[in-house]
Design a protein around this motif. Structure first.
Motif, PDB file in Angstrom:
ATOM      1  N   MET A   1       0.745  -1.174  -0.022  1.00  0.00           N
ATOM      2  CA  MET A   1      -0.019  -0.226   0.095  1.00  0.00           C
ATOM      3  C   MET A   1       0.841   1.263  -0.036  1.00  0.00           C
ATOM      4  O   MET A   1       1.960   1.313   0.774  1.00  0.00           O
ATOM      5  CB  MET A   1      -0.824   0.071   1.406  1.00  0.00           C
ATOM      6  CG  MET A   1      -2.184  -0.840   1.185  1.00  0.00           C
ATOM      7  SD  MET A   1      -3.246  -0.491   2.593  1.00  0.00           S
ATOM      8  CE  MET A   1      -2.981   1.062   3.203  1.00  0.00           C
ATOM      9  N   ARG A   2       0.524   2.249  -0.727  1.00  0.00           N
ATOM     10  CA  ARG A   2       1.169   3.470  -0.896  1.00  0.00           C
ATOM     11  C   ARG A   2      -0.001   4.411  -0.904  1.00  0.00           C
ATOM     12  O   ARG A   2      -1.001   4.480  -1.153  1.00  0.00           O
ATOM     13  CB  ARG A   2       1.995   3.625  -2.099  1.00  0.00           C
ATOM     14  CG  ARG A   2       3.024   2.444  -2.521  1.00  0.00           C
ATOM     15  CD  ARG A   2       3.899   2.666  -3.645  1.00  0.00           C
ATOM     16  NE  ARG A   2       4.810   1.737  -3.844  1.00  0.00           N
ATOM     17  CZ  ARG A   2       6.057   1.696  -3.200  1.00  0.00           C
ATOM     18  NH1 ARG A   2       6.187   2.641  -2.613  1.00  0.00           N
ATOM     19  NH2 ARG A   2       6.985   0.584  -3.471  1.00  0.00           N
ATOM     20  N   ARG A  11       4.907   7.294  -0.948  1.00  0.00           N
ATOM     21  CA  ARG A  11       5.389   6.592   0.279  1.00  0.00           C
ATOM     22  C   ARG A  11       4.584   5.405   0.780  1.00  0.00           C
ATOM     23  O   ARG A  11       3.413   5.426   0.688  1.00  0.00           O
ATOM     24  CB  ARG A  11       5.189   7.828   1.359  1.00  0.00           C
ATOM     25  CG  ARG A  11       6.123   9.077   1.128  1.00  0.00           C
ATOM     26  CD  ARG A  11       7.368   8.877   1.256  1.00  0.00           C
ATOM     27  NE  ARG A  11       7.934   8.399   2.555  1.00  0.00           N
ATOM     28  CZ  ARG A  11       8.174   9.372   3.655  1.00  0.00           C
ATOM     29  NH1 ARG A  11       8.002  10.842   3.581  1.00  0.00           N
ATOM     30  NH2 ARG A  11       8.333   8.886   4.747  1.00  0.00           N
ATOM     31  N   LYS A  12       5.319   4.375   1.041  1.00  0.00           N
ATOM     32  CA  LYS A  12       4.735   3.228   1.512  1.00  0.00           C
ATOM     33  C   LYS A  12       4.086   3.149   3.015  1.00  0.00           C
ATOM     34  O   LYS A  12       4.587   4.152   3.633  1.00  0.00           O
ATOM     35  CB  LYS A  12       5.714   2.230   1.798  1.00  0.00           C
ATOM     36  CG  LYS A  12       6.287   1.747   0.166  1.00  0.00           C
ATOM     37  CD  LYS A  12       7.193   0.418   0.471  1.00  0.00           C
ATOM     38  CE  LYS A  12       6.578  -0.671   0.596  1.00  0.00           C
ATOM     39  NZ  LYS A  12       7.309  -1.976   0.368  1.00  0.00           N
ATOM     40  N   LEU A  13       3.047   2.565   3.125  1.00  0.00           N
ATOM     41  CA  LEU A  13       2.322   2.586   4.514  1.00  0.00           C
ATOM     42  C   LEU A  13       2.391   0.955   5.046  1.00  0.00           C
ATOM     43  O   LEU A  13       2.461   0.193   4.297  1.00  0.00           O
ATOM     44  CB  LEU A  13       0.781   2.652   4.130  1.00  0.00           C
ATOM     45  CG  LEU A  13       0.328   4.074   3.827  1.00  0.00           C
ATOM     46  CD1 LEU A  13      -1.305   4.175   3.423  1.00  0.00           C
ATOM     47  CD2 LEU A  13       0.662   5.113   4.708  1.00  0.00           C
ATOM     48  N   SER A  54     -10.134   3.569  11.538  1.00  0.00           N
ATOM     49  CA  SER A  54      -8.872   4.049  10.865  1.00  0.00           C
ATOM     50  C   SER A  54      -8.098   2.990  10.422  1.00  0.00           C
ATOM     51  O   SER A  54      -7.565   3.000   9.421  1.00  0.00           O
ATOM     52  CB  SER A  54      -8.039   5.072  11.566  1.00  0.00           C
ATOM     53  OG  SER A  54      -7.485   4.597  12.814  1.00  0.00           O
ATOM     54  N   GLY A  55      -8.116   1.937  11.059  1.00  0.00           N
ATOM     55  CA  GLY A  55      -7.009   0.619  10.647  1.00  0.00           C
ATOM     56  C   GLY A  55      -5.573   1.244  10.406  1.00  0.00           C
ATOM     57  O   GLY A  55      -5.070   1.750  11.352  1.00  0.00           O
ATOM     58  N   THR A  56      -5.143   1.303   9.148  1.00  0.00           N
ATOM     59  CA  THR A  56      -3.923   1.696   8.702  1.00  0.00           C
ATOM     60  C   THR A  56      -3.717   3.161   8.731  1.00  0.00           C
ATOM     61  O   THR A  56      -2.723   3.582   8.840  1.00  0.00           O
ATOM     62  CB  THR A  56      -3.466   1.290   7.383  1.00  0.00           C
ATOM     63  OG1 THR A  56      -4.262   1.816   6.511  1.00  0.00           O
ATOM     64  CG2 THR A  56      -3.530  -0.203   7.173  1.00  0.00           C
ATOM     65  N   SER A  82      -1.929   0.792  16.314  1.00  0.00           N
ATOM     66  CA  SER A  82      -0.667   0.638  16.130  1.00  0.00           C
ATOM     67  C   SER A  82      -0.142   1.116  14.726  1.00  0.00           C
ATOM     68  O   SER A  82       0.722   1.576  14.648  1.00  0.00           O
ATOM     69  CB  SER A  82      -0.170  -0.779  16.629  1.00  0.00           C
ATOM     70  OG  SER A  82       1.174  -0.975  16.369  1.00  0.00           O
ATOM     71  N   LEU A  83      -0.967   0.512  13.791  1.00  0.00           N
ATOM     72  CA  LEU A  83      -0.577   0.742  12.389  1.00  0.00           C
ATOM     73  C   LEU A  83      -0.646   2.330  12.074  1.00  0.00           C
ATOM     74  O   LEU A  83       0.049   2.851  11.525  1.00  0.00           O
ATOM     75  CB  LEU A  83      -1.405  -0.093  11.327  1.00  0.00           C
ATOM     76  CG  LEU A  83      -1.112  -1.676  11.329  1.00  0.00           C
ATOM     77  CD1 LEU A  83      -2.338  -2.332  10.514  1.00  0.00           C
ATOM     78  CD2 LEU A  83       0.222  -1.678  10.471  1.00  0.00           C
ATOM     79  N   THR A  84      -1.824   2.687  12.587  1.00  0.00           N
ATOM     80  CA  THR A  84      -1.936   4.270  12.223  1.00  0.00           C
ATOM     81  C   THR A  84      -0.841   4.955  13.105  1.00  0.00           C
ATOM     82  O   THR A  84       0.024   5.984  12.370  1.00  0.00           O
ATOM     83  CB  THR A  84      -3.403   4.698  12.875  1.00  0.00           C
ATOM     84  OG1 THR A  84      -4.204   4.050  12.140  1.00  0.00           O
ATOM     85  CG2 THR A  84      -3.432   6.273  12.594  1.00  0.00           C
ATOM     86  N   ARG A  85      -0.548   4.534  14.247  1.00  0.00           N
ATOM     87  CA  ARG A  85       0.698   5.462  14.842  1.00  0.00           C
ATOM     88  C   ARG A  85       1.990   5.218  14.162  1.00  0.00           C
ATOM     89  O   ARG A  85       2.838   6.130  13.853  1.00  0.00           O
ATOM     90  CB  ARG A  85       0.618   4.865  16.327  1.00  0.00           C
ATOM     91  CG  ARG A  85       1.923   5.551  17.016  1.00  0.00           C
ATOM     92  CD  ARG A  85       1.927   5.005  18.539  1.00  0.00           C
ATOM     93  NE  ARG A  85       0.498   5.413  19.106  1.00  0.00           N
ATOM     94  CZ  ARG A  85      -0.328   4.457  19.362  1.00  0.00           C
ATOM     95  NH1 ARG A  85      -0.317   3.290  19.237  1.00  0.00           N
ATOM     96  NH2 ARG A  85      -1.539   4.847  20.129  1.00  0.00           N
ATOM     97  N   GLN A  86       2.293   4.010  13.689  1.00  0.00           N
ATOM     98  CA  GLN A  86       3.477   3.702  12.947  1.00  0.00           C
ATOM     99  C   GLN A  86       3.351   4.432  11.546  1.00  0.00           C
ATOM    100  O   GLN A  86       4.536   4.929  11.071  1.00  0.00           O
ATOM    101  CB  GLN A  86       3.716   2.200  12.693  1.00  0.00           C
ATOM    102  CG  GLN A  86       4.732   1.966  11.543  1.00  0.00           C
ATOM    103  CD  GLN A  86       5.041   0.436  11.522  1.00  0.00           C
ATOM    104  OE1 GLN A  86       4.303  -0.481  11.897  1.00  0.00           O
ATOM    105  NE2 GLN A  86       6.009   0.113  10.498  1.00  0.00           N
ATOM    106  N   ASN A  87       2.404   4.419  10.772  1.00  0.00           N
ATOM    107  CA  ASN A  87       2.301   5.261   9.637  1.00  0.00           C
ATOM    108  C   ASN A  87       2.460   6.498   9.715  1.00  0.00           C
ATOM    109  O   ASN A  87       3.096   7.462   8.889  1.00  0.00           O
ATOM    110  CB  ASN A  87       0.985   4.821   8.998  1.00  0.00           C
ATOM    111  CG  ASN A  87       1.136   3.480   8.392  1.00  0.00           C
ATOM    112  OD1 ASN A  87       2.154   3.036   7.765  1.00  0.00           O
ATOM    113  ND2 ASN A  87       0.102   2.939   8.209  1.00  0.00           N
TER     114      ASN A  87
END
Length: 185
Positions: A1-2, A11-13, A54-56, A82-87
């Motif tokens: 996913m970008r 940019r990658k997600l 929100s998921g990612t 966690s994914l949202t925070r990382q992204n």
């Protein structure tokens, strides 16, 4: 996913490791944001975005990449937050975003935030959670007059009516249907 457009284009997600999160595909996001830009031009630029389930974080991050001023990501799941925070961290978006651990169907009153003028709801399909979350935001005062609402659901599961919201259009993509609504208090 970008990220498919705007300042962060290409940019990658980070993506989920489980099937519990179903991110909006790049193609659907690109089409959705083209629709928003061409049919509702002022809907993204400087928008305050509320990204429910929100998921990612892909929808809210895409909006930030295309000129939104702020995004609030709401997810009740550990993996989604966690994914949202990382992204958001990987893309240096901490200054223009916040992540809430909250049940999107029970938003409660907003804190000190100004009302939001763009809402994305991408709930687990077929359970009526998107409609419940939108109604929760409407009744608690999260949305500005004229806010655009984007609800992603399973085909044939889009609600026909949401209190104080006008259905503007619907689009289908494989098993997904996107409804675009406008809030009027």
């Amino acid at each position: 996913m970008r990220i498919v457009g705007g300042e962060l284009r290409g940019r990658k997600l980070a993506t989920p490791k489980s099937d519990a999160i179903r991110p909006t595909t790049d193609r659907v996001r690109e089409t959705l944001f083209n629709i928003l830009a061409h049919n509702y031009g002022s809907g993204i630029e400087d928008a305050r975005v509320l990204d429910l389930f929100s998921g990612t974080g892909a929808l809210g991050i895409e909006a930030l990449s295309r000129g939104a001023s702020y995004a609030l990501f709401v997810d009740n799941g550990i993996e989604g937050r966690s994914l949202t925070r990382q992204n958001t961290m990987d893309l240096n978006l901490q200054g223009c975003s916040k992540i809430y651990r909250r049940d999107a169907t029970r938003m409660g009153p907003p804190e000190k935030d100004k009302p939001f003028n763009l809402l994305f709801a991408d709930p687990p399909y077929g359970r009526g959670l998107g409609e419940a979350a939108i109604l929760s935001c409407v009744s608690a005062g999260w949305l500005a007059d004229g806010a655009l609402i984007v609800l992603e659901e399973k085909i044939d599961h889009q609600p026909k009516y949401i209190n104080r919201c006008e259905l503007l259009e619907q689009r289908q993509f494989a098993d997904t249907e996107i409804g675009i609504w406008r809030y009027s208090p």
